[in-house]
Design an enzyme around this catalytic site. Structure first.
Site, mmCIF file in Angstrom:
data_model
loop_
_atom_site.group_PDB
_atom_site.id
_atom_site.type_symbol
_atom_site.label_atom_id
_atom_site.label_comp_id
_atom_site.label_asym_id
_atom_site.label_seq_id
_atom_site.Cartn_x
_atom_site.Cartn_y
_atom_site.Cartn_z
ATOM 1 N N TYR A 150 -2.193 -1.117 10.293
ATOM 2 C CA TYR A 150 -2.110 -1.227 8.827
ATOM 3 C C TYR A 150 -0.762 -0.702 8.335
ATOM 4 C CZ TYR A 150 -3.954 -1.087 4.005
ATOM 5 O OH TYR A 150 -4.179 -1.289 2.666
ATOM 6 N N SER A 191 0.876 -1.180 0.000
ATOM 7 C CA SER A 191 0.000 0.000 0.000
ATOM 8 C C SER A 191 0.907 1.221 0.000
ATOM 9 C CB SER A 191 -0.854 0.004 1.280
ATOM 10 O OG SER A 191 -1.464 1.257 1.475
HETATM 11 P P1 NAD Z 1 -11.259 -6.466 -0.440
HETATM 12 O O1 NAD Z 1 -11.897 -6.317 0.889
HETATM 13 O O2 NAD Z 1 -12.044 -6.219 -1.677
HETATM 14 O O3 NAD Z 1 -10.621 -7.937 -0.576
HETATM 15 C C1 NAD Z 1 -9.887 -8.513 0.481
HETATM 16 C C2 NAD Z 1 -9.627 -9.974 0.199
HETATM 17 O O4 NAD Z 1 -8.882 -10.497 1.297
HETATM 18 C C3 NAD Z 1 -10.896 -10.808 0.063
HETATM 19 O O5 NAD Z 1 -10.731 -11.771 -0.946
HETATM 20 C C4 NAD Z 1 -10.998 -11.494 1.409
HETATM 21 O O6 NAD Z 1 -11.635 -12.768 1.359
HETATM 22 C C5 NAD Z 1 -9.528 -11.664 1.771
HETATM 23 N N1 NAD Z 1 -9.348 -11.828 3.206
HETATM 24 C C6 NAD Z 1 -9.726 -10.987 4.202
HETATM 25 N N2 NAD Z 1 -9.456 -11.524 5.407
HETATM 26 C C7 NAD Z 1 -8.899 -12.744 5.168
HETATM 27 C C8 NAD Z 1 -8.423 -13.783 5.997
HETATM 28 N N3 NAD Z 1 -8.488 -13.725 7.332
HETATM 29 N N4 NAD Z 1 -7.922 -14.883 5.392
HETATM 30 C C9 NAD Z 1 -7.903 -14.988 4.071
HETATM 31 N N5 NAD Z 1 -8.328 -14.039 3.228
HETATM 32 C C10 NAD Z 1 -8.831 -12.927 3.777
HETATM 33 O O7 NAD Z 1 -9.993 -5.515 -0.364
HETATM 34 P P2 NAD Z 1 -8.987 -4.926 -1.481
HETATM 35 O O8 NAD Z 1 -9.123 -3.465 -1.455
HETATM 36 O O9 NAD Z 1 -9.108 -5.634 -2.767
HETATM 37 O O10 NAD Z 1 -7.594 -5.244 -0.770
HETATM 38 C C11 NAD Z 1 -6.661 -6.160 -1.298
HETATM 39 C C12 NAD Z 1 -5.273 -5.747 -0.831
HETATM 40 O O11 NAD Z 1 -4.945 -4.480 -1.363
HETATM 41 C C13 NAD Z 1 -5.148 -5.629 0.702
HETATM 42 O O12 NAD Z 1 -3.912 -6.165 1.106
HETATM 43 C C14 NAD Z 1 -5.176 -4.124 0.913
HETATM 44 O O13 NAD Z 1 -4.496 -3.755 2.077
HETATM 45 C C15 NAD Z 1 -4.472 -3.645 -0.330
HETATM 46 N N6 NAD Z 1 -4.742 -2.253 -0.659
HETATM 47 C C16 NAD Z 1 -6.015 -1.813 -0.927
HETATM 48 C C17 NAD Z 1 -6.211 -0.478 -1.237
HETATM 49 C C18 NAD Z 1 -7.576 0.081 -1.552
HETATM 50 O O14 NAD Z 1 -7.696 1.308 -1.653
HETATM 51 N N7 NAD Z 1 -8.604 -0.740 -1.763
HETATM 52 C C19 NAD Z 1 -5.134 0.404 -1.250
HETATM 53 C C20 NAD Z 1 -3.857 -0.072 -0.977
HETATM 54 C C21 NAD Z 1 -3.676 -1.399 -0.680
#
Ligand code: NAD
Length: 258
Positions: free
Chosen positions: A153, A140
């Protein structure tokens, strides 16, 4: 060329799902993963029938190391090989440090950081034996800079960036690369709670709250599309990217440029 195989953690939603689609479109077999049950996974796999690749789904709570180990075992048994590991699963929780629930801290560190260590330590011997491997960690912008109320985080994502550099150094001569992608605000369900909090606090519509969230940090005034992260993952897996190693690549609308 031999078909490559990728495991994308947290690919039942958001960025992980987009990464899985882009990797499948590039010709890779895909192991999908999430918390949802097999029936959900079956439906998810049907989305991938459009690509000329194999696809499977395995559920696992990555905060439970034995479930995580079963995910890696199931992947290697199903496909008989693995070339690409995308550590993407992650969660968010926001609160001032002195009010941060210790169990939320532990959960975020377990899922956003320790899970990537465990999947990596389990996949590395296989990659080393093959002389090829691509590890892409979805960190991130919070792996590069901090924001208030995100102690766990930021700690996890900064940790992931450091961990990735070590793996890159240790394995650079073995045909393996390890990199982080550091997204800014990406259009996924992970942002829902933060958008709802702004809407309540400022009495704004969800659309206005989303805009407020984005422009507070990013110079680019819009959410980043999940596919953009997927396309970077595909590039990092290409031969052209073999020299990119140990990097933390922002896709953050100039957030970290400030
Ligand atoms: P999301 O909530 O859409 O998806 C999260 C995924 O992680 C889902 O498939 C969920 O099943 C899985 N997950 C959650 N808890 C879990 C657990 N205990 N065991 C196994 N799987 C688990 O979120 P996203 O935005 O697609 O996030 C994906 C990654 O991207 C994360 O690491 C997040 O920190 C990172 N990220 C997101 C953003 C954003 O703005 N959305 C920005 C920077 C980084």
């Amino acid at each position: 060329m031999q078909t490559r195989t990728a495991l994308v953690t947290g690919s039942s939603s958001g960025i992980g799902l987009a990464c899985a689609h882009r990797l499948a479109a590039s010709g890779m077999n895909i192991m999908l993963h999430g918390l949802e049950d097999e029936a959900f996974g079956q439906q998810l796999c049907e989305q991938f029938a459009r690509y000329p690749v194999k696809c499977a789904y395995h559920p696992a709570d990555l905060s439970d190391v034995s479930q995580l180990e079963s995910l890696i075992t199931a992947t290697l048994e199903h496909f008989d090989t693995l070339d690409v590991l995308v550590n993407n699963a992650g969660i968010q929780y926001t609160a001032p440090t002195e009010q941060f629930p210790p169990e939320k801290w532990d959960q975020i560190i377990a899922i956003n950081l320790s899970a990537a260590f465990h999947t990596t330590r389990l996949c590395l011997p296989h990659f080393q034996q093959k002389g090829f491997g691509r590890i892409v960690n979805i960190a991130s912008v919070h792996g590069l800079v901090a924001s208030i109320n995100k102690a766990a985080y930021c700690a996890a994502k900064h940790g992931l960036v450091g961990f990735t550099k070590v793996v890159a150094l240790e394995n650079a001569a073995a045909g393996i690369t390890a990199n982080c992608i550091c997204p800014g605000w990406v259009d996924t369900p992970l942002l829902n709670d933060q958008i709802a909090a702004i809407a309540t606090e400022k009495n704004r519509s969800a659309e206005q709250a989303k805009h407020d969230l984005v422009v507070d940090k990013q110079a680019y005034p819009d959410l980043i599309k999940p596919d953009a992260i997927g396309d970077m993952v595909v590039f990092l897996c290409s031969d052209s990217a073999r020299g990119i190693n140990g990097a933390a690549l922002p896709i953050d609308g100039a957030w970290s440029a400030q």
